[in-house]
Design a protein around this motif. Structure first.
Motif, PDB file in Angstrom:
ATOM      1  N   MET A  78       0.917  -1.305  -0.099  1.00 17.58           N
ATOM      2  CA  MET A  78       0.172  -0.049  -0.008  1.00 17.58           C
ATOM      3  C   MET A  78       0.977   1.282   0.040  1.00 17.58           C
ATOM      4  SD  MET A  78      -2.974   0.876   2.619  1.00 17.58           S
ATOM      5  CE  MET A  78      -4.150  -0.382   2.093  1.00 17.58           C
ATOM      6  N   ASN A  79       0.614   2.111  -1.015  1.00 17.84           N
ATOM      7  CA  ASN A  79       1.607   3.281  -1.174  1.00 17.84           C
ATOM      8  C   ASN A  79       0.731   4.551  -0.430  1.00 17.84           C
ATOM      9  OD1 ASN A  79       3.284   5.283  -1.905  1.00 17.84           O
ATOM     10  ND2 ASN A  79       2.789   5.163  -3.914  1.00 17.84           N
ATOM     11  N   GLU A  80       1.384   5.122   0.483  1.00 17.04           N
ATOM     12  CA  GLU A  80       0.723   6.287   1.297  1.00 17.04           C
ATOM     13  C   GLU A  80       1.162   7.458   0.445  1.00 17.04           C
ATOM     14  OE1 GLU A  80       1.166   6.554   5.333  1.00 17.04           O
ATOM     15  OE2 GLU A  80       1.461   4.257   5.613  1.00 17.04           O
ATOM     16  N   ASN A  81       0.135   8.440  -0.118  1.00 15.39           N
ATOM     17  CA  ASN A  81       0.407   9.437  -0.617  1.00 15.39           C
ATOM     18  C   ASN A  81       0.545  10.786   0.493  1.00 15.39           C
ATOM     19  OD1 ASN A  81       0.691   8.393  -3.068  1.00 15.39           O
ATOM     20  ND2 ASN A  81      -1.734   8.817  -3.421  1.00 15.39           N
ATOM     21  N   LYS A  82       1.819  11.083   0.866  1.00 12.65           N
ATOM     22  CA  LYS A  82       1.770  12.272   1.925  1.00 12.65           C
ATOM     23  C   LYS A  82       1.995  13.542   1.148  1.00 12.65           C
ATOM     24  CE  LYS A  82       3.506   9.347   5.714  1.00 12.65           C
ATOM     25  NZ  LYS A  82       4.559   9.016   6.800  1.00 12.65           N
ATOM     26  N   PRO A  83       1.170  14.333   1.667  1.00 10.63           N
ATOM     27  CA  PRO A  83       1.449  15.843   1.128  1.00 10.63           C
ATOM     28  C   PRO A  83       2.818  16.433   1.388  1.00 10.63           C
ATOM     29  CG  PRO A  83       0.092  15.996   2.781  1.00 10.63           C
ATOM     30  CD  PRO A  83       0.205  14.567   2.717  1.00 10.63           C
ATOM     31  N   GLU A  84       3.239  17.001   0.373  1.00 10.83           N
ATOM     32  CA  GLU A  84       4.759  17.689   0.626  1.00 10.83           C
ATOM     33  C   GLU A  84       4.377  19.075   1.505  1.00 10.83           C
ATOM     34  OE1 GLU A  84       7.134  18.274  -2.743  1.00 10.83           O
ATOM     35  OE2 GLU A  84       6.737  16.286  -3.488  1.00 10.83           O
ATOM     36  N   LEU A  85       4.893  19.355   2.347  1.00  6.90           N
ATOM     37  CA  LEU A  85       4.716  20.570   3.368  1.00  6.90           C
ATOM     38  C   LEU A  85       5.882  21.414   2.848  1.00  6.90           C
ATOM     39  CD1 LEU A  85       3.765  18.948   6.465  1.00  6.90           C
ATOM     40  CD2 LEU A  85       2.417  19.651   5.115  1.00  6.90           C
ATOM     41  N   VAL A  86       5.423  22.746   2.678  1.00  7.16           N
ATOM     42  CA  VAL A  86       6.418  24.101   2.554  1.00  7.16           C
ATOM     43  C   VAL A  86       6.719  24.449   3.837  1.00  7.16           C
ATOM     44  CG1 VAL A  86       6.459  26.310   1.331  1.00  7.16           C
ATOM     45  CG2 VAL A  86       5.149  24.527   0.147  1.00  7.16           C
ATOM     46  N   GLN A  87       8.062  24.708   4.129  1.00  5.11           N
ATOM     47  CA  GLN A  87       8.694  25.210   5.012  1.00  5.11           C
ATOM     48  C   GLN A  87       8.882  26.860   4.803  1.00  5.11           C
ATOM     49  OE1 GLN A  87       8.996  23.759   8.101  1.00  5.11           O
ATOM     50  NE2 GLN A  87       8.236  21.993   7.355  1.00  5.11           N
ATOM     51  N   LEU A  88       8.388  27.696   5.596  1.00  2.00           N
ATOM     52  CA  LEU A  88       8.386  29.162   5.227  1.00  2.00           C
ATOM     53  C   LEU A  88       9.655  29.469   6.043  1.00  2.00           C
ATOM     54  CD1 LEU A  88       4.840  30.257   5.740  1.00  2.00           C
ATOM     55  CD2 LEU A  88       5.882  29.900   3.864  1.00  2.00           C
ATOM     56  N   THR A  89      10.417  30.649   5.551  1.00  3.09           N
ATOM     57  CA  THR A  89      11.571  31.219   6.048  1.00  3.09           C
ATOM     58  C   THR A  89      11.166  32.038   7.172  1.00  3.09           C
ATOM     59  OG1 THR A  89      11.645  33.077   4.571  1.00  3.09           O
ATOM     60  CG2 THR A  89      12.902  30.937   3.792  1.00  3.09           C
ATOM     61  N   ASP A  90      11.816  32.791   8.002  1.00  2.12           N
ATOM     62  CA  ASP A  90      11.567  33.673   9.121  1.00  2.12           C
ATOM     63  C   ASP A  90      11.030  35.038   8.246  1.00  2.12           C
ATOM     64  OD1 ASP A  90      11.902  31.973  11.088  1.00  2.12           O
ATOM     65  OD2 ASP A  90      14.135  32.724  11.407  1.00  2.12           O
ATOM     66  N   ALA A  91      11.386  35.297   7.261  1.00  4.03           N
ATOM     67  CA  ALA A  91      11.128  36.733   6.666  1.00  4.03           C
ATOM     68  C   ALA A  91       9.542  36.268   5.996  1.00  4.03           C
ATOM     69  CB  ALA A  91      12.061  36.881   5.291  1.00  4.03           C
ATOM     70  N   GLN A  92       9.219  35.056   5.328  1.00  3.82           N
ATOM     71  CA  GLN A  92       7.863  34.806   5.182  1.00  3.82           C
ATOM     72  C   GLN A  92       7.140  34.848   6.126  1.00  3.82           C
ATOM     73  OE1 GLN A  92       9.173  31.356   2.887  1.00  3.82           O
ATOM     74  NE2 GLN A  92       9.147  32.407   0.894  1.00  3.82           N
ATOM     75  N   LYS A  93       7.357  34.266   7.220  1.00  2.00           N
ATOM     76  CA  LYS A  93       6.475  34.274   8.192  1.00  2.00           C
ATOM     77  C   LYS A  93       6.237  35.574   8.981  1.00  2.00           C
ATOM     78  CE  LYS A  93       7.769  29.633  10.097  1.00  2.00           C
ATOM     79  NZ  LYS A  93       8.614  28.954  10.996  1.00  2.00           N
ATOM     80  N   LYS A  94       7.257  36.277   8.905  1.00  2.00           N
ATOM     81  CA  LYS A  94       6.930  37.830   9.324  1.00  2.00           C
ATOM     82  C   LYS A  94       6.031  38.676   8.484  1.00  2.00           C
ATOM     83  CE  LYS A  94      11.039  38.437  11.921  1.00  2.00           C
ATOM     84  NZ  LYS A  94      12.353  39.321  12.027  1.00  2.00           N
ATOM     85  N   ALA A  95       6.370  38.244   7.217  1.00  2.00           N
ATOM     86  CA  ALA A  95       5.418  38.986   5.965  1.00  2.00           C
ATOM     87  C   ALA A  95       4.004  38.601   6.039  1.00  2.00           C
ATOM     88  CB  ALA A  95       5.919  38.711   4.683  1.00  2.00           C
ATOM     89  N   GLN A  96       3.762  37.237   6.224  1.00  3.51           N
ATOM     90  CA  GLN A  96       2.531  36.636   6.365  1.00  3.51           C
ATOM     91  C   GLN A  96       1.985  37.118   7.490  1.00  3.51           C
ATOM     92  OE1 GLN A  96       2.440  32.398   6.989  1.00  3.51           O
ATOM     93  NE2 GLN A  96       0.481  32.343   5.724  1.00  3.51           N
ATOM     94  N   ARG A  97       2.550  37.433   8.558  1.00  6.98           N
ATOM     95  CA  ARG A  97       1.899  37.777   9.731  1.00  6.98           C
ATOM     96  C   ARG A  97       1.568  39.104   9.869  1.00  6.98           C
ATOM     97  NH1 ARG A  97       0.594  37.195  15.055  1.00  6.98           N
ATOM     98  NH2 ARG A  97       1.335  38.665  16.540  1.00  6.98           N
ATOM     99  N   ARG A  98       2.374  39.894   9.061  1.00 15.10           N
ATOM    100  CA  ARG A  98       2.036  41.627   8.871  1.00 15.10           C
ATOM    101  C   ARG A  98       0.656  41.655   7.874  1.00 15.10           C
ATOM    102  NH1 ARG A  98       7.947  42.368   8.328  1.00 15.10           N
ATOM    103  NH2 ARG A  98       7.309  42.065   5.863  1.00 15.10           N
TER     104      ARG A  98
END
Length: 54
Positions: free
Chosen positions: A1-21
């Protein structure tokens, strides 16, 4: 049985700050819009809305 796990994107600290703003800015704009609609409704109805019988 092959499990299809989604690929997760890791945000950089700058991207996290921009997303929060952006999230904070959207929240502020939404709150301002709600206040404008509320005040506009009161202005349109006038003070006489308080004198009506229930």
């Amino acid at each position: 049985m092959n499990e299809n796990k989604p690929e997760l994107v890791q945000l950089t600290d700058a991207q996290k700050k921009a997303q929060r703003r952006r999230s904070i800015a959207i929240g502020v704009v939404l709150a301002a819009f709600a206040i404008i609609v509320y005040v506009g409704s009161w202005a349109k109805m006038g003070v006489a809305i308080l004198d009506r019988p229930f």
